[in-house]
Scaffold this motif. Structure first.
Motif, PDB file in Angstrom:
ATOM      1  N   GLN A   1       0.825  -1.201   0.000  1.00 12.00           N
ATOM      2  CA  GLN A   1       0.000   0.000   0.000  1.00 12.00           C
ATOM      3  C   GLN A   1       0.862   1.254   0.000  1.00 12.00           C
ATOM      4  O   GLN A   1       1.847   1.356   0.726  1.00 12.00           O
TER       5      GLN A   1
ATOM      6  N   THR B 158     -12.227   1.152  -7.678  1.00  6.25           N
ATOM      7  CA  THR B 158     -12.351   0.438  -6.406  1.00  6.25           C
ATOM      8  C   THR B 158     -11.010  -0.092  -5.927  1.00  6.25           C
ATOM      9  O   THR B 158     -10.687  -0.021  -4.736  1.00  6.25           O
TER      10      THR B 158
ATOM     11  N   GLY C  70      -8.741   2.002  -3.745  1.00  6.01           N
ATOM     12  CA  GLY C  70      -9.028   2.076  -2.314  1.00  6.01           C
ATOM     13  C   GLY C  70      -8.279   1.033  -1.511  1.00  6.01           C
ATOM     14  O   GLY C  70      -8.056   1.214  -0.304  1.00  6.01           O
ATOM     15  N   TYR C  71      -7.873  -0.051  -2.162  1.00  5.65           N
ATOM     16  CA  TYR C  71      -7.098  -1.092  -1.483  1.00  5.65           C
ATOM     17  C   TYR C  71      -5.598  -0.816  -1.552  1.00  5.65           C
ATOM     18  O   TYR C  71      -4.856  -1.142  -0.623  1.00  5.65           O
TER      19      TYR C  71
ATOM     20  N   VAL D 175      -3.900   4.216   0.988  1.00  6.69           N
ATOM     21  CA  VAL D 175      -4.547   4.612   2.237  1.00  6.69           C
ATOM     22  C   VAL D 175      -4.145   6.053   2.560  1.00  6.69           C
ATOM     23  O   VAL D 175      -4.977   6.949   2.573  1.00  6.69           O
TER      24      VAL D 175
ATOM     25  N   ARG E  72      -4.651   8.255  -0.679  1.00  6.75           N
ATOM     26  CA  ARG E  72      -5.856   7.899  -1.424  1.00  6.75           C
ATOM     27  C   ARG E  72      -6.459   9.106  -2.162  1.00  6.75           C
ATOM     28  O   ARG E  72      -6.868   8.997  -3.319  1.00  6.75           O
ATOM     29  N   THR E  73      -6.513  10.265  -1.493  1.00  8.04           N
ATOM     30  CA  THR E  73      -7.065  11.458  -2.132  1.00  8.04           C
ATOM     31  C   THR E  73      -6.241  11.869  -3.337  1.00  8.04           C
ATOM     32  O   THR E  73      -6.779  12.172  -4.415  1.00  8.04           O
TER      33      THR E  73
ATOM     34  N   ASN F  34      -6.770   9.343  -6.290  1.00  4.94           N
ATOM     35  CA  ASN F  34      -8.024   9.537  -7.025  1.00  4.94           C
ATOM     36  C   ASN F  34      -7.982  10.801  -7.886  1.00  4.94           C
ATOM     37  O   ASN F  34      -8.543  10.824  -8.990  1.00  4.94           O
TER      38      ASN F  34
ATOM     39  N   SER G 161     -22.017   3.560  -0.008  1.00  2.07           N
ATOM     40  CA  SER G 161     -22.060   2.649  -1.149  1.00  2.07           C
ATOM     41  C   SER G 161     -23.490   2.426  -1.635  1.00  2.07           C
ATOM     42  O   SER G 161     -23.777   2.449  -2.830  1.00  2.07           O
TER      43      SER G 161
ATOM     44  N   SER H  59     -11.876   8.725   7.301  1.00  2.00           N
ATOM     45  CA  SER H  59     -11.285   7.645   6.531  1.00  2.00           C
ATOM     46  C   SER H  59     -12.369   6.683   6.128  1.00  2.00           C
ATOM     47  O   SER H  59     -12.741   5.785   6.881  1.00  2.00           O
TER      48      SER H  59
ATOM     49  N   ALA I 292     -13.647   1.123   2.172  1.00  2.00           N
ATOM     50  CA  ALA I 292     -13.495   0.917   0.733  1.00  2.00           C
ATOM     51  C   ALA I 292     -14.860   0.764   0.087  1.00  2.00           C
ATOM     52  O   ALA I 292     -15.592  -0.164   0.393  1.00  2.00           O
TER      53      ALA I 292
END
Length: 490
Positions: A15, A134, A137-138, A141, A144-145, A148, A389, A480, A483
């Motif tokens: 990660q 998706t 997201g794994y 961490v 992540r922002t 994306n 979700s 946070s 996922a």
């Protein structure tokens, strides 16, 4: 350090480093291949009309089905990812996309294009894009922002390159051979999927949604079994099926949130209404320009200008809106961006000169960057993250319906009036009315909540009444997010 801690640290090592950045690069390419692809359909609009002797309304069903399926297939993609994993979903999507475009090159009627390029390619693009987002997201961490935001530049790259490539290939070899080549290009989604190898997380970092939970209705089944009912009894089987069906709807289509959460209700209705006009310029801009004497190569360049500017503006807008100054106010920024999109359409009505259309593309691309960057950030603001979700499922289904009908209805209006100006009148009407509805409704809702909180504070402590404004800062535990199972983008 114990052996268990060492194993967990080793498992979580991929990660935010190493192979994660290769996965991010694959996600950038993937978004350019999938979300960026529908923008080039306008280049083929006139040729498809002449080939199949179809009206504007009939021809516009083809891109509208593709875009609607791309956005509305989220729940199906979520089930696929949960069952087989992200890599499988991305590669399956690549195969479907390629198969759809190859089949389209042999179509003998416009209705066949609805099935091949519209449904099959749209569904394949949906699987590849949403599973590709998706997996980020794994793999990320801490970053992540940023991941994306960088991945979203792939959409802008697609907007820039697809129209130029489409016009070149169309001039050289016609639309059938171009679609055949596009099928091969979209198969590269499988290569991107192969890069997204499954990641083995530490046991303590598994998503909360992956932990087993007691299913609602299981107690009722146990009670019936304890009373002597057979598990194969028809009544019990029907009850179990109804329970499972209700659970699926509750998980992927959150009607309860829509009925109870006023903010989500306003935002969903506003975006759904907005989508009636949002996609119109992307499809009709090239036909409008060529209809008014602009050279075909220059007309295709207009879409590329929108994408090129988006490359720089969209990530900047996404990161800027994440600043704490805008916390709780992002809905107003979003409404402002939608309003600017609607107002910019009037530039096309004034003149169809190429220089004027370039100005229009610049303003539209800046406004589009705000819409694309803020759509899901605002949704996260108005919905609890543990239900995000499922709230997203209903959100994308509703917007896909208006995406499906918006283009053909406008095409029908152009067929009746023979006036392209109605494309931009329609787009402006839906965008401006949606922006005003969302902005004013959230303003009224915010005032109502403040009055209610002030009244409650006065009742709780009448002797020492003190006005206190409820902070719109999200709670620490929601910073946070878990996922998410699928996501879309504009």
């Amino acid at each position: 350090m114990s052996q268990g801690e060492a194993a967990g640290r080793c498992a979580a090592k991929p990660q935010d480093q190493g192979w994660a950045w290769m996965v991010l690069l694959a996600a950038v390419v993937l978004q350019g291949l999938t979300l960026g692809f529908p923008c080039c359909i306008g280049v083929f609009f006139t040729d498809l009309q002449h080939e199949f002797q179809a009206s504007y309304s009939e021809t516009s069903w083809f891109p509208s089905i593709m875009v609607a399926v791309l956005h509305g297939g989220g729940p199906l993609c979520s089930i696929l990812v949960k069952r087989f994993g992200c890599r499988f979903a991305v590669m399956l999507g690549g195969l479907l996309s390629g198969l759809g475009m190859v089949s389209s090159s042999f179509c003998k009627s416009i209705s066949q294009l609805y099935l091949t390029a519209g449904l099959i390619t749209g569904l394949g693009s949906c699987f590849s894009f949403q599973a590709g987002v998706t997996v980020l997201g794994y793999y990320f961490v801490r970053w992540r922002t940023l991941a994306n935001a960088v991945a979203s530049t792939g959409v802008s790259l697609g907007f820039t390159l697809w129209p130029l490539l489409s016009q070149y290939l169309l001039d050289e070899m016609g639309w059938r051979n171009t679609f055949l080549i596009f099928g091969g290009v979209l198969l590269n989604c499988c290569v991107c999927g192969a890069i997204m190898r499954p990641i083995q997380l530490a046991s303590g970092s598994l998503p909360q949604s992956a932990k087993p939970k007691e299913q609602p209705g299981s107690r009722a089944e146990e009670a019936q079994l304890s009373n002597g009912a057979s598990p194969h009894h028809p009544t019990l089987q029907q009850h179990t099926k109804r329970t499972k069906c209700f659970q699926m709807l509750q998980k992927y289509l959150a009607f309860d949130i829509f009925c109870q959460n006023k903010g989500y209700q306003i935002y969903t209705i506003g975006v759904t209404w907005m989508m009636m006009g949002f996609a119109l310029p992307h499809v009709y801009l090239v036909p409008y320009a060529t209809h008014n004497g602009v050279e075909e190569r220059k007309a295709a360049l207009l879409i590329s200008i929108i994408g090129f500017i988006n490359i720089f503006i969209r990530p900047f807008t996404g990161l800027l809106s994440g600043h704490r100054v805008f916390t709780g106010r992002r809905i107003y920024l979003f409404s402002l961006a939608v309003l600017l999109c609607g107002l910019s359409n009037f530039i096309c009505v004034i003149s169809a000169e190429f220089s004027v259309l370039i100005l229009y593309c610049i303003i539209l691309s800046i406004a589009m960057s705000g819409v694309g960057a803020l759509t899901f950030q605002v949704l996260m603001d108005v919905v609890e993250m543990d239900r995000f979700s499922s709230a997203l499922g209903l959100f994308t289904i509703l917007e896909s319906i208006t995406l499906l009908i918006g283009l053909p209805l406008t095409g029908l209006l152009v067929d009746i009036t023979s006036d392209f100006h109605y494309v931009f009148y329609n787009s402006s009407f839906f965008l401006i009315s949606a922006a005003l509805f969302m902005g004013l409704s959230f303003c009224a809702l915010e005032k109502k909540n403040k009055l209610r909180d002030a009244s409650k504070a006065h009742l709780d402590n009448p002797s020492r009444y003190q006005y206190s404004e409820t902070s719109t800062e999200p709670k620490a535990e929601s910073q946070s997010p878990p996922a998410v199972e699928y996501i879309t983008s504009i």
